[in-house]
Design an enzyme around this catalytic site. Sequence first.
Site, PDB file in Angstrom:
ATOM      1  N   SER A 167      -5.881  -6.351  -6.843  1.00  0.00           N
ATOM      2  CA  SER A 167      -4.568  -5.955  -6.346  1.00  0.00           C
ATOM      3  C   SER A 167      -4.655  -4.589  -5.671  1.00  0.00           C
ATOM      4  CB  SER A 167      -3.564  -5.984  -7.493  1.00  0.00           C
ATOM      5  OG  SER A 167      -2.242  -5.891  -7.016  1.00  0.00           O
ATOM      6  N   ASP A 271       0.256 -16.258  -4.060  1.00  0.00           N
ATOM      7  CA  ASP A 271       0.362 -14.806  -3.995  1.00  0.00           C
ATOM      8  C   ASP A 271       0.869 -14.381  -2.622  1.00  0.00           C
ATOM      9  OD1 ASP A 271       0.050 -12.076  -4.188  1.00  0.00           O
ATOM     10  OD2 ASP A 271      -2.064 -12.147  -4.751  1.00  0.00           O
ATOM     11  N   HIS A 301      -0.565 -14.389  -8.459  1.00  0.00           N
ATOM     12  CA  HIS A 301      -1.184 -13.074  -8.546  1.00  0.00           C
ATOM     13  C   HIS A 301      -1.360 -12.655 -10.005  1.00  0.00           C
ATOM     14  CE1 HIS A 301      -1.906  -9.032  -6.656  1.00  0.00           C
ATOM     15  NE2 HIS A 301      -1.533  -8.611  -7.857  1.00  0.00           N
TER      16      HIS A 301
END
Length: 334
Positions: A167, A271, A301
């Site tokens: 991320s 995501d 995600h």
Amino acid sequence: MAVPPEIRVHPELVPFLEKLPPYSDPYEDIAATRERFHALLKMRAADRSGVRSKRYDVPRPDGSALTVEVYWPEDTGDASSAAPLPAVLHFHGGGYAIGRSLPGQDRTALELCRSLRAVTIAVEYRLAPEHRYPAGVEDCYLALEWTAAQAVELGVDPERIAVTGKSAGGGLSAAVALMARDRGGPAITYQSMCIPDLDDRVADGPIPADTADTSPNPMVNTWRSVRAAWRHYLPEGYPPEGTTPDPYSSPARASDLSGLPPAYIQVCDLDPLRDAGLAYARRLMDAGVPVTVRNVPGAWHGFELYAPETRVAKESTAHWTGHLRAALYPGTVA
């Protein structure tokens, strides 16, 4: 709550998504969000078997200190006298604002140290919104310089240093690779980026209809989360009118991706960061950079946090760590 049919969730993950609580804005009270995160970590003690660690304070140019935690395989003994190992700089995720682990308890760093047999450096970079760009990424680059400079003391092979993160940590990994190239900094042998947050432009435009944001139970990374992260990470009024963000704040803005280290990019089907990650992978390929790309179908995600024992989570982890291992130990099989 049932997952709507238009949300293409992997069958193995449906029960986990249905049990998640409703979305709440983590930035509404960032201090409380961090407290909840650390309370959760304290409830689940990390497995430190086979690993030892030590904290270091790395001086910044302004005299303040950046804290890094270095993890070694326990059987390496005196790091300075043992055969040097590859090093992995791990930049944690958390929307550039949360995600810092408890001292000595960074689960990803611990697992990488064990599974890769690598010295792993967890970087406690400054967090937004108190410290907006470029504070965090400059900390990460400083950690790279420090690792290379202290290679002998740390027992690190300076020719085998990789960067990795998920991320926000993936975005920071990409940015540090760009900085090292542009500044003539320490060589990076590999950049491994999972579900990377690479492009501030995902905060613009309408929210697509076929995403997890339409779920009645979307406690996953949503377009709302992504937009909030960028609003809090970049300084107010940045970039100045008539300019664009520089590539170290938003790596997808880089006009030239040539000369970067080989890369791994993993994205997830549901995501909102997926398309930006795939686009960055394609641009790296077009620039002549070797790239491995993997999409996890039907996953959202950070799904591994919620469903770590599922087959799809284990396969996902094995895939990206296997390619990182092969990069650090050439000749091995991923």
